[in-house]
Design a protein around this motif. Structure first.
Motif, PDB file in Angstrom:
ATOM      1  N   HIS A  16      29.760  39.499  38.500  1.00 34.00           N
ATOM      2  CA  HIS A  16      31.039  39.909  39.075  1.00 34.00           C
ATOM      3  C   HIS A  16      31.558  38.866  40.060  1.00 34.00           C
ATOM      4  O   HIS A  16      32.721  38.454  40.019  1.00 34.00           O
ATOM      5  N   ASP A  17      30.666  38.419  40.957  1.00 35.26           N
ATOM      6  CA  ASP A  17      31.095  37.489  42.004  1.00 35.26           C
ATOM      7  C   ASP A  17      31.495  36.136  41.417  1.00 35.26           C
ATOM      8  O   ASP A  17      32.463  35.516  41.846  1.00 35.26           O
ATOM      9  N   GLU A  18      30.738  35.710  40.417  1.00 36.08           N
ATOM     10  CA  GLU A  18      31.059  34.435  39.758  1.00 36.08           C
ATOM     11  C   GLU A  18      32.415  34.528  39.050  1.00 36.08           C
ATOM     12  O   GLU A  18      33.252  33.632  39.138  1.00 36.08           O
ATOM     13  N   LEU A  19      32.614  35.643  38.357  1.00 34.72           N
ATOM     14  CA  LEU A  19      33.870  35.835  37.622  1.00 34.72           C
ATOM     15  C   LEU A  19      35.055  35.840  38.597  1.00 34.72           C
ATOM     16  O   LEU A  19      36.065  35.162  38.383  1.00 34.72           O
ATOM     17  N   LEU A  20      34.893  36.580  39.675  1.00 33.12           N
ATOM     18  CA  LEU A  20      35.950  36.640  40.688  1.00 33.12           C
ATOM     19  C   LEU A  20      36.234  35.237  41.244  1.00 33.12           C
ATOM     20  O   LEU A  20      37.397  34.823  41.364  1.00 33.12           O
ATOM     21  N   GLY A  21      35.174  34.493  41.531  1.00 33.77           N
ATOM     22  CA  GLY A  21      35.337  33.137  42.061  1.00 33.77           C
ATOM     23  C   GLY A  21      36.066  32.232  41.078  1.00 33.77           C
ATOM     24  O   GLY A  21      36.969  31.481  41.454  1.00 33.77           O
ATOM     25  N   ARG A  22      35.695  32.353  39.792  1.00 33.92           N
ATOM     26  CA  ARG A  22      36.334  31.492  38.781  1.00 33.92           C
ATOM     27  C   ARG A  22      37.811  31.853  38.613  1.00 33.92           C
ATOM     28  O   ARG A  22      38.654  30.980  38.463  1.00 33.92           O
ATOM     29  N   TYR A  23      38.125  33.153  38.634  1.00 35.59           N
ATOM     30  CA  TYR A  23      39.542  33.555  38.537  1.00 35.59           C
ATOM     31  C   TYR A  23      40.312  33.035  39.742  1.00 35.59           C
ATOM     32  O   TYR A  23      41.444  32.560  39.614  1.00 35.59           O
ATOM     33  N   GLN A  24      39.705  33.114  40.916  1.00 36.97           N
ATOM     34  CA  GLN A  24      40.394  32.647  42.125  1.00 36.97           C
ATOM     35  C   GLN A  24      40.687  31.152  42.036  1.00 36.97           C
ATOM     36  O   GLN A  24      41.759  30.697  42.412  1.00 36.97           O
ATOM     37  N   GLN A  25      39.700  30.420  41.510  1.00 40.11           N
ATOM     38  CA  GLN A  25      39.866  28.979  41.386  1.00 40.11           C
ATOM     39  C   GLN A  25      41.020  28.628  40.446  1.00 40.11           C
ATOM     40  O   GLN A  25      41.846  27.776  40.745  1.00 40.11           O
ATOM     41  N   VAL A  26      41.091  29.331  39.316  1.00 41.34           N
ATOM     42  CA  VAL A  26      42.056  28.951  38.285  1.00 41.34           C
ATOM     43  C   VAL A  26      43.424  29.579  38.538  1.00 41.34           C
ATOM     44  O   VAL A  26      44.461  28.941  38.326  1.00 41.34           O
ATOM     45  N   LEU A  27      43.449  30.823  38.998  1.00 34.87           N
ATOM     46  CA  LEU A  27      44.746  31.519  39.139  1.00 34.87           C
ATOM     47  C   LEU A  27      45.352  31.322  40.519  1.00 34.87           C
ATOM     48  O   LEU A  27      46.541  31.529  40.718  1.00 34.87           O
ATOM     49  N   SER A  28      44.557  30.976  41.453  1.00 35.48           N
ATOM     50  CA  SER A  28      44.910  30.659  42.847  1.00 35.48           C
ATOM     51  C   SER A  28      45.647  31.758  43.650  1.00 35.48           C
ATOM     52  O   SER A  28      45.310  31.996  44.781  1.00 35.48           O
ATOM     53  N   VAL A  29      46.632  32.443  43.073  1.00 32.51           N
ATOM     54  CA  VAL A  29      47.260  33.522  43.855  1.00 32.51           C
ATOM     55  C   VAL A  29      46.501  34.844  43.686  1.00 32.51           C
ATOM     56  O   VAL A  29      45.916  35.092  42.638  1.00 32.51           O
ATOM     57  N   GLU A  30      46.584  35.678  44.721  1.00 35.11           N
ATOM     58  CA  GLU A  30      45.787  36.906  44.747  1.00 35.11           C
ATOM     59  C   GLU A  30      46.134  37.915  43.641  1.00 35.11           C
ATOM     60  O   GLU A  30      45.251  38.489  43.025  1.00 35.11           O
ATOM     61  N   ARG A  31      47.423  38.116  43.440  1.00 31.59           N
ATOM     62  CA  ARG A  31      47.852  39.240  42.580  1.00 31.59           C
ATOM     63  C   ARG A  31      47.266  39.232  41.173  1.00 31.59           C
ATOM     64  O   ARG A  31      46.678  40.227  40.739  1.00 31.59           O
ATOM     65  N   PRO A  32      47.410  38.112  40.443  1.00 37.85           N
ATOM     66  CA  PRO A  32      46.844  38.125  39.084  1.00 37.85           C
ATOM     67  C   PRO A  32      45.314  38.238  39.079  1.00 37.85           C
ATOM     68  O   PRO A  32      44.741  38.828  38.156  1.00 37.85           O
ATOM     69  N   VAL A  33      44.681  37.715  40.122  1.00 29.31           N
ATOM     70  CA  VAL A  33      43.213  37.829  40.203  1.00 29.31           C
ATOM     71  C   VAL A  33      42.851  39.300  40.364  1.00 29.31           C
ATOM     72  O   VAL A  33      41.984  39.842  39.656  1.00 29.31           O
ATOM     73  N   LEU A  34      43.535  39.955  41.291  1.00 25.31           N
ATOM     74  CA  LEU A  34      43.290  41.379  41.523  1.00 25.31           C
ATOM     75  C   LEU A  34      43.536  42.188  40.255  1.00 25.31           C
ATOM     76  O   LEU A  34      42.766  43.086  39.914  1.00 25.31           O
ATOM     77  N   HIS A  35      44.614  41.846  39.576  1.00 26.22           N
ATOM     78  CA  HIS A  35      44.976  42.574  38.363  1.00 26.22           C
ATOM     79  C   HIS A  35      43.854  42.473  37.335  1.00 26.22           C
ATOM     80  O   HIS A  35      43.431  43.476  36.747  1.00 26.22           O
ATOM     81  N   LYS A  36      43.353  41.255  37.132  1.00 28.82           N
ATOM     82  CA  LYS A  36      42.290  41.059  36.133  1.00 28.82           C
ATOM     83  C   LYS A  36      41.031  41.835  36.525  1.00 28.82           C
ATOM     84  O   LYS A  36      40.402  42.485  35.684  1.00 28.82           O
ATOM     85  N   MET A  37      40.652  41.746  37.792  1.00 29.28           N
ATOM     86  CA  MET A  37      39.408  42.408  38.206  1.00 29.28           C
ATOM     87  C   MET A  37      39.546  43.934  38.129  1.00 29.28           C
ATOM     88  O   MET A  37      38.624  44.633  37.732  1.00 29.28           O
ATOM     89  N   LYS A  38      40.720  44.438  38.486  1.00 30.13           N
ATOM     90  CA  LYS A  38      40.913  45.896  38.423  1.00 30.13           C
ATOM     91  C   LYS A  38      40.861  46.381  36.972  1.00 30.13           C
ATOM     92  O   LYS A  38      40.331  47.450  36.680  1.00 30.13           O
ATOM     93  N   GLU A  39      41.444  45.586  36.077  1.00 29.80           N
ATOM     94  CA  GLU A  39      41.409  45.962  34.651  1.00 29.80           C
ATOM     95  C   GLU A  39      39.971  46.062  34.158  1.00 29.80           C
ATOM     96  O   GLU A  39      39.613  46.960  33.394  1.00 29.80           O
ATOM     97  N   LEU A  40      39.147  45.134  34.631  1.00 30.18           N
ATOM     98  CA  LEU A  40      37.744  45.142  34.220  1.00 30.18           C
ATOM     99  C   LEU A  40      37.016  46.388  34.739  1.00 30.18           C
ATOM    100  O   LEU A  40      36.209  46.995  34.027  1.00 30.18           O
ATOM    101  N   TRP A  41      37.339  46.779  35.963  1.00 29.75           N
ATOM    102  CA  TRP A  41      36.701  47.971  36.531  1.00 29.75           C
ATOM    103  C   TRP A  41      37.093  49.242  35.791  1.00 29.75           C
ATOM    104  O   TRP A  41      36.389  50.243  35.835  1.00 29.75           O
TER     105      TRP A  41
END
Ligand code: FMN
Length: 318
Positions: free
Chosen positions: A246-271
């Motif tokens: 989970h933490d690695e995935l979140l870190g990789r999304y943050q690196q590539v997507l850079s803004v919070e919203r799409p990162v949050l969206h992806k992680m929430k969808e996974l949950w």
């Protein structure tokens, strides 16, 4: 048994695939969420990133295409073959209203003559193997024999059958009797897809269909990314591994997507899928959905991991 990771738009892009394979027993093959080639003859940057060979090193990836135009399919297949892909998959299953209205995905299943012409042209000119992922029909499984007689006329690499009809979306159950009939009459290797969420589900499927050599798993694998390890005789996924993943995935999304919203969206969808494995985590779902910032999100996730027992045997339930 060969295990294929189903394409899930918005969820199983290259970042997810790579992280999955790094932490868990990997899928034998990962199917990309659909790419939509059109008259522009250009992949979007999202699509391009998803199929770039350097983003998929060490993984067996099959790109999927959503179109009803042979010319667009052939353009994309040509680009993908040049990148080194040896198979492209045609999406005949997407049930979404906007896609179906354009006679694509499962909307193409009512257009028998056009589908026949499409496959005729594609199979005559395509520079790599073609496979099909299909539903049983638009409205009724009775539509499938006519579809299968079309598929049987062409040299497809395989037929992946999700035995629902478009109007089911993901409701009701995969229709195993209709799948049995399709299996008996297909001249192509058949892969089953639908509602296999736990090892017990896969065992029951194998007991009924011992001749099927490959299954495609979607929501069950998203909920329990360690499912394939278990299916291959390994231990059940533990909390520490899931947390690291989970933490690695979140870190990789943050690196590539850079803004919070799409990162949050992806992680929430996974949950939406993963929460099924955490006993008693319902109370955390509302705060998780409402988290507007990553720090709020991380607080709720820490609470779930701290306070809820992980029970992979629970599996995803639709
Ligand atoms: C959110 C979501 C996105 C999906 N995206 C795709 C897609 O891009 N291409 C496709 O062929 N199927 C797509 N599907 C369907 C899945 O690949 C799969 O056929 C379906 O989830 C049934 O398998 P399962 O019961 O193992 O999940 C999607 C399904 C969901 C729920």
């Amino acid at each position: 048994m060969t295990y294929l990771f189903a394409p899930l738009e918005g969820l199983t892009g290259y970042i997810y695939r790579n992280t999955h394979a790094a932490y868990f027993s990997p899928a034998d093959e990962y199917f990309t969420p659909f790419l939509s080639p059109n008259q522009n003859r250009r992949f979007t940057s999202r699509e391009k990133n998803d199929v770039l060979p350097e983003h998929n090193k060490g993984l067996h990836v099959v790109p999927q295409l959503l179109t009803n135009q042979a010319e667009h399919f052939l353009w994309a297949a040509g680009e993908l073959a040049t990148m080194g892909y040896d198979e492209v998959n045609l999406n005949l299953g997407c049930p979404s209203g906007t896609v179906v209205a354009k006679k694509k995905g499962s909307g193409f299943l009512t257009e028998l003559e056009a589908l026949d012409r499409f496959l005729d042209e594609v199979c005559a000119k395509v520079p790599c193997a073609v496979s099909v992922k299909t539903r049983l029909g638009r409205y009724s499984p009775d539509e499938f024999p006519a579809l299968l007689s079309i598929f049987n006329r062409y040299p497809l690499k395989r037929l992946i059958i999700h035995p629902r009809v478009q109007t089911d979306f993901y409701r009701n159950h995969a229709n195993l009797d209709a799948f049995a009939a399709a299996l008996a009459d297909s001249r192509h290797p058949v892969c089953f897809n639908g509602d296999l969420f736990t090892p017990a589900d896969v065992d029951a499927f194998r007991a009924r269909f011992p001749q099927v050599q490959s299954v495609m798993l979607g929501r069950g694998l998203l909920a329990n990314p360690g499912l394939l390890g278990e299916l291959r005789g390994g231990a059940r996924m533990d909390k520490a591994t899931l947390r690291s993943f989970h933490d690695e995935l979140l870190g990789r999304y943050q690196q590539v997507l850079s803004v919070e919203r799409p990162v949050l969206h992806k992680m929430k969808e996974l949950w939406f899928y993963m929460h099924a494995l955490f006993a008693g985590c319902d109370a955390y779902l509302k705060p998780l959905r409402k988290a507007a910032h990553l720090r709020d999100y991380e607080t709720v996730v820490a609470q779930i991991f701290a306070n809820c027992a992980l029970d992979p045997a629970a599996g995803y339930r639709a």
